[in-house]
Design a protein around this motif. Structure first.
Motif, PDB file in Angstrom:
ATOM      1  N   SER A 155       0.831  -1.211   0.000  1.00 27.35           N
ATOM      2  CA  SER A 155       0.000   0.000   0.000  1.00 27.35           C
ATOM      3  C   SER A 155       0.862   1.258   0.000  1.00 27.35           C
ATOM      4  O   SER A 155       0.601   2.212  -0.745  1.00 27.35           O
ATOM      5  CB  SER A 155      -0.934  -0.014   1.213  1.00 27.35           C
ATOM      6  N   VAL A 156       1.906   1.261   0.842  1.00 29.01           N
ATOM      7  CA  VAL A 156       2.816   2.419   0.898  1.00 29.01           C
ATOM      8  C   VAL A 156       3.508   2.601  -0.462  1.00 29.01           C
ATOM      9  O   VAL A 156       3.614   3.730  -0.984  1.00 29.01           O
ATOM     10  CB  VAL A 156       3.834   2.257   2.047  1.00 29.01           C
ATOM     11  N   CYS A 157       3.951   1.484  -1.051  1.00 28.18           N
ATOM     12  CA  CYS A 157       4.616   1.560  -2.358  1.00 28.18           C
ATOM     13  C   CYS A 157       3.656   2.097  -3.417  1.00 28.18           C
ATOM     14  O   CYS A 157       4.043   2.932  -4.269  1.00 28.18           O
ATOM     15  CB  CYS A 157       5.147   0.194  -2.777  1.00 28.18           C
ATOM     16  N   LEU A 158       2.431   1.645  -3.376  1.00 26.58           N
ATOM     17  CA  LEU A 158       1.439   2.114  -4.351  1.00 26.58           C
ATOM     18  C   LEU A 158       1.113   3.592  -4.146  1.00 26.58           C
ATOM     19  O   LEU A 158       0.906   4.332  -5.125  1.00 26.58           O
ATOM     20  CB  LEU A 158       0.174   1.262  -4.284  1.00 26.58           C
ATOM     21  N   GLU A 159       1.051   4.021  -2.861  1.00 21.77           N
ATOM     22  CA  GLU A 159       0.814   5.446  -2.587  1.00 21.77           C
ATOM     23  C   GLU A 159       1.961   6.291  -3.142  1.00 21.77           C
ATOM     24  O   GLU A 159       1.734   7.357  -3.747  1.00 21.77           O
ATOM     25  CB  GLU A 159       0.640   5.686  -1.093  1.00 21.77           C
TER      26      GLU A 159
END
Length: 149
Positions: free
Chosen positions: A116-120
């Motif tokens: 999720s952090v990477c996608l954000e």
């Protein structure tokens, strides 16, 4: 029985004197077969002996019942201990299974958070790129230069 050929013996109890012959007569009376005299001492002793015998038998039976109750109670407790051991093992196995599943879920949760952090971050980069594409050329060049550095 007793020989009376010896000298007479005199036993004194305060003022009373008992001779050897009298002692022999008393002993002979006490040792005589009392079946000839059914109304004698036997009548008094028999009920006492019978009560004592009954009481002894009753006590033995009571002790036997007590031992059996104790044995049954011990067997019941042993069965309960075995049953509780099995139940405890089942619960230990269930707990191990739940902990294993919990660890797997926790790992998956951490992986999803990281993703999720990477996608954000990726989304933010794309947003900046889109903004840079819509702005004048000098701003785009500055943005692209920053990306390459």
């Amino acid at each position: 029985m007793f020989s009376t050929s010896l000298e007479p013996v005199h036993i004194c109890f305060d003022d009373a004197t008992i001779t050897g012959d009298e002692i022999t007569e008393i002993l002979a009376f006490l040792q005589s077969d009392t079946s000839d005299n059914p109304s004698g001492l036997n009548e008094l002793v028999a009920p006492v002996d019978e009560r004592k015998r009954k009481r002894t038998m009753s006590n033995r039976e009571s002790a036997k019942r007590s031992r059996l109750r104790k044995k049954r109670r011990f067997e019941d407790l042993t069965e309960e201990v075995n049953r509780l051991k099995l139940k405890n093992q089942e619960l230990v196995n269930q707990l191990a299974n739940v902990l294993s599943c919990g660890n797997a879920i926790s790992k998956e949760n951490n992986r999803l958070k990281t993703e999720s952090v990477c996608l954000e971050i990726r989304l933010l980069e794309l947003y900046r790129f889109l903004v840079a594409m819509q702005s004048p050329i000098s701003t785009r060049l500055n943005y692209i230069t920053k990306l390459m550095i």
